[in-house]
Design a protein around this motif. Sequence first.
Motif, PDB file in Angstrom:
ATOM      1  N   ASP A 229    -106.065  -0.192  32.922  1.00 18.78           N
ATOM      2  CA  ASP A 229    -106.872   0.740  32.130  1.00 18.78           C
ATOM      3  C   ASP A 229    -106.326   0.992  30.726  1.00 18.78           C
ATOM      4  O   ASP A 229    -105.989   2.119  30.360  1.00 18.78           O
ATOM      5  CB  ASP A 229    -107.048   2.055  32.909  1.00 18.78           C
TER       6      ASP A 229
ATOM      7  N   ASP B  76    -109.887  -3.100  33.160  1.00 18.39           N
ATOM      8  CA  ASP B  76    -110.227  -2.228  32.033  1.00 18.39           C
ATOM      9  C   ASP B  76    -109.288  -2.482  30.852  1.00 18.39           C
ATOM     10  O   ASP B  76    -108.586  -1.580  30.381  1.00 18.39           O
ATOM     11  CB  ASP B  76    -110.238  -0.734  32.429  1.00 18.39           C
TER      12      ASP B  76
ATOM     13  N   HIS C 292    -107.407   6.408  36.738  1.00 16.37           N
ATOM     14  CA  HIS C 292    -106.604   6.942  35.626  1.00 16.37           C
ATOM     15  C   HIS C 292    -105.576   7.988  36.076  1.00 16.37           C
ATOM     16  O   HIS C 292    -105.180   8.850  35.287  1.00 16.37           O
ATOM     17  CB  HIS C 292    -107.517   7.511  34.517  1.00 16.37           C
TER      18      HIS C 292
ATOM     19  N   HIS D 159    -109.147  -3.629  40.910  1.00 15.53           N
ATOM     20  CA  HIS D 159    -109.308  -2.600  39.877  1.00 15.53           C
ATOM     21  C   HIS D 159    -109.387  -1.204  40.481  1.00 15.53           C
ATOM     22  O   HIS D 159    -108.683  -0.299  40.034  1.00 15.53           O
ATOM     23  CB  HIS D 159    -110.516  -2.882  38.977  1.00 15.53           C
TER      24      HIS D 159
ATOM     25  N   HIS E  71    -108.168   2.227  37.692  1.00 15.27           N
ATOM     26  CA  HIS E  71    -109.508   2.823  37.637  1.00 15.27           C
ATOM     27  C   HIS E  71    -109.568   4.338  37.614  1.00 15.27           C
ATOM     28  O   HIS E  71    -110.269   4.894  36.780  1.00 15.27           O
ATOM     29  CB  HIS E  71    -110.404   2.295  38.758  1.00 15.27           C
TER      30      HIS E  71
ATOM     31  N   HIS F 290    -108.116   0.244  27.927  1.00 14.17           N
ATOM     32  CA  HIS F 290    -109.264   0.831  27.214  1.00 14.17           C
ATOM     33  C   HIS F 290    -109.177   0.726  25.695  1.00 14.17           C
ATOM     34  O   HIS F 290    -109.474   1.699  24.981  1.00 14.17           O
ATOM     35  CB  HIS F 290    -109.483   2.282  27.652  1.00 14.17           C
TER      36      HIS F 290
HETATM   37 FE    FE Z   1    -110.454   2.663  33.456  1.00 10.20          FE
END
Ligand code: FE
Length: 533
Positions: free
Chosen positions: A285, A321, A480, A413, A478, A287
């Motif tokens: 993640d 991610d 977080h 994920h 995923h 991002h």
């Molecule tokens: Fe994420």
Amino acid sequence: MESPARVASALASHGFNASREAVTLLARAEDTDAALALAVEAAPEDALVLTADHVREALDGGTRRTAGPADAADERRSTPDEPSVASAESTGAEPPEPDPSVSSGTDSPKGGDDGGGVAVEMKGSPFDRDPAKRSISVAQDITGQSTGTGEYDDFVRVFRDRYEKLAGQLRGRVNHRPTDSLRAMPSGGDAGLVGMVNDVRSTANGHWLVELEDTKGVFPCLVMKDKGIADLVDELLLDEVIAVEGSVSDDGSILFVDSIQFPEVPRTYQPSTADRHVRAALISDVHVGSEEFMADAWHRFTDWLHTDAAERVEYLLIAGDMVEGVGVYPDQDEELDIIDIYEQYEAFSEYLKEVPGDMEILMIPGNHDAVRLAEPQPGFDEELRDIMAVHDARIHGNPALVDVEGVKILMYHGVSLDEVIAELPEEKASYDEPHKAMYQLLKKRHVAPQYGGHTRLAPEEEDYLVMEEVPDVFHTGHVHKLGWGKYRRVIAVNSGCWQAQTAFQKSVNIDPDAGFAPILDLDTLEMQVHDFN
Ligand code: FE
Ligand code: D5M
Ligand code: ZN
């Protein structure tokens, strides 16, 4: 000292994958930019990896080779800025790093003795970072194997395959009778059934009616509220495969359940470990492209990867991610820093360049990435691979079972975690303890049991989401949130994120754990979490 991550990134933009030593040498030069220019100029045209020797040659002009055999000469730094270590597994702190880096302490650039202003010290290193010692391979991955067309028959096939695979794990444990023969049992009696959970509902009296399905039909199974196993009903998800045992009513219409079994990780499971002291960073993640992407924490992380403290960290595994993506959630565009998906991957690739060139990187996609959303998700297509070509990162599908120096790491994920957390009682799965939700997946031996809610499923030849093998390490992201623990000796780690709280997360009270890097010792399976905030 210059930021090693910046140096690595600059070298990468000249097309060089640089070794950690090479980067450190340049970062420590008095005039890093000049040294960089010299090194880039002098490096052989066909060199893919810029080594410490190349840098030394360039900086010394070939005149001042002080250290012994070139390959053994290795630049060391002392007392790197070690980021704070959050905590270690309950078994105790991680074994003290043998600290072979103990340099003489005279590690400041000498500078200026040859007019170039880029002189450096060289010391031998007992570390052995020989890429030839590494081994990483993928045992299971949908990438390139996808055949599903989304037809009804494909769905039938994939659910049959799930049933077959998981029933195979359970059948030896109960006296399985197919649903049609249960119904035909003349005057009841003891029986077992392996089935897929078709429905769970409570009766007027507060008991539970669990409907199980096998290839012959469905059969109602009654779990009495005072049976002691009733709390296992709380853990059931639709479409998972379980076994029950009990007694069938005289008219063959219902099974009264005495015990419930899950496919499970065997109690005696012994994970495999690497035969040398080597570590892997497990993150997810990132991002990139979101306004909330935490570039500073990322720089601190990648800088740390260049230090002695991270010497043994030779693998970087990223569980989805990479980028923020576009159109993932309503109003997401209001928080996008980069609105073009390809530009997001280009920016991600720039951040990846900060990672030492001599680390192995492996990544799988997540729900924000530009691949199909339905699971199993194949790895990135050629166009995206080209954009992320730095480091020759290994790109696989979601999920992927990866063997890293003998340690089986299941990377997934984690979209199903939202579902597990929503369906199960707080104490069994919550955002604050995401690893407990992962325990449930291990117990069910499936990464995304329940179909039709959050989790989208692409029907393939077989069910790639079944955990046919028990992994040694289960790595997800995923949600977080950071959390890890052991389930019957299997390490479950959910790795947090590199994105600060978004407006949506604020609205639903998700307080992300951002800027942490869980580091796993592959020889002891001890975890250590580094905080880069
Ligand atoms: Fe994420
Ligand atoms: O998901 C991060 C976490 O936040 C994950 O638990 C889902 C949840 N999330 C984030 N945004 C939304 C919206 N808009 N709806 C529902 N759930 C959401 P990630 O996929 O990494 O953004
Ligand atoms: Zn996600």
